[in-house]
Write an enzyme that holds these catalytic residues in place. Structure first.
Site, PDB file in Angstrom:
ATOM      1  CG  ASP A 178      -1.893   1.120   1.244  1.00 50.96           C
ATOM      2  OD1 ASP A 178      -1.683   1.903   0.617  1.00 50.96           O
ATOM      3  OD2 ASP A 178      -3.445   0.561   1.562  1.00 50.96           O
ATOM      4  CG  HIS A 224      -4.507   2.693  -1.660  1.00 54.73           C
ATOM      5  ND1 HIS A 224      -5.030   2.356   0.093  1.00 54.73           N
ATOM      6  CD2 HIS A 224      -6.021   3.550  -2.150  1.00 54.73           C
ATOM      7  CE1 HIS A 224      -5.985   3.385   0.236  1.00 54.73           C
ATOM      8  NE2 HIS A 224      -6.792   3.301  -1.376  1.00 54.73           N
TER       9      HIS A 224
END
Length: 230
Positions: A168, A199
């Site tokens: 992420d 993400h």
């Protein structure tokens, strides 16, 4: 569009409402990303409703500009989304979610049990619902900034599931390590890691969408809600 109006204490807020085929079932508060209550959110609401839930997705940007509905497809929309994120007041958002939770529990179609699920910004707010409300269970997808809120973990008294993307770009490894350090030992919390994903890996059509991993995460979420809301 099927909407309801929720009184927040600061004014009226609209929420997208999706009802199950039976017309009755447990509730889910669906918490938006930074793009507003857009087609992605409405599709998610409809999908949860098809599985038997009464779903409300509140317009959390209403104080900034009601009815935000943008995509992740252009640079201009991304810039607008980040501007909205900067203007958004988290405390106001939690207040609005608490009002949504109360409205959903009181809705004639809802059984009374209500869970919550959020993505991105909504993932952070989902965690705060777990720490600051009496929601029955919560799921958060790739929530941003959770490492700064771990002191609130002592207030989690209902089941919480987190889906964490290992790569992420908005949640660095050090932040993820802090999340695991505190929450792995919390008996109400379950964390699922997706080491190779970035993400928003579960956002259909997104740049980092991974259908296989999204299918796994969504299956875990479905089982989680069936277990805790039935």
């Amino acid at each position: 569009m099927n909407t309801i109006t929720i009184e927040t204490g600061d004014g009226p807020m609209n929420a997208y409402l999706a009802l199950p085929p039976s017309g009755h079932g447990p509730g889910i508060v669906l918490i938006q990303e930074i793009f507003g209550v857009n087609q992605v959110m409405r599709d998610l609401a409809n999908a949860f409703a098809a599985k038997g839930y009464v779903v409300a997705c509140p317009d959390l940007f209403w104080r900034i500009e009601p009815g935000i509905d943008i995509t992740d497809k252009t640079e201009a929309e991304w810039a607008r989304a980040f501007d909205l994120f900067k203007l958004f007041h988290v405390e106001h958002g939690v207040r609005d979610l608490r009002a949504t939770l109360a409205a959903l529990r009181a809705h004639s179609a809802c059984s009374g049990k209500v869970g919550a699920v959020g993505y991105c910004l909504g993932g952070k707010l989902a965690y705060l619902m777990a720490t600051r409300t009496d929601v029955d269970c919560v799921v958060g997808y790739y929530g941003v900034g959770l490492d700064e809120l771990l002191g609130e973990a002592v207030h989690i008294h209902k089941p919480l599931m987190l889906h964490v993307a290992g790569r992420d770009q908005f949640v660095p490894p050090a932040a993820q390590a802090k999340i695991h350090e505190v929450l792995d030992k919390h008996h109400h919390v379950t964390i699922h890691d997706y080491p190779s994903n970035d993400h928003a890996f579960a956002r259909v059509g997104g740049a980092h969408y991974d259908p296989e991993e999204a299918h796994i995460a969504n299956g875990l979420t479905e089982h989680f809600f069936a277990r805790h809301l039935s």
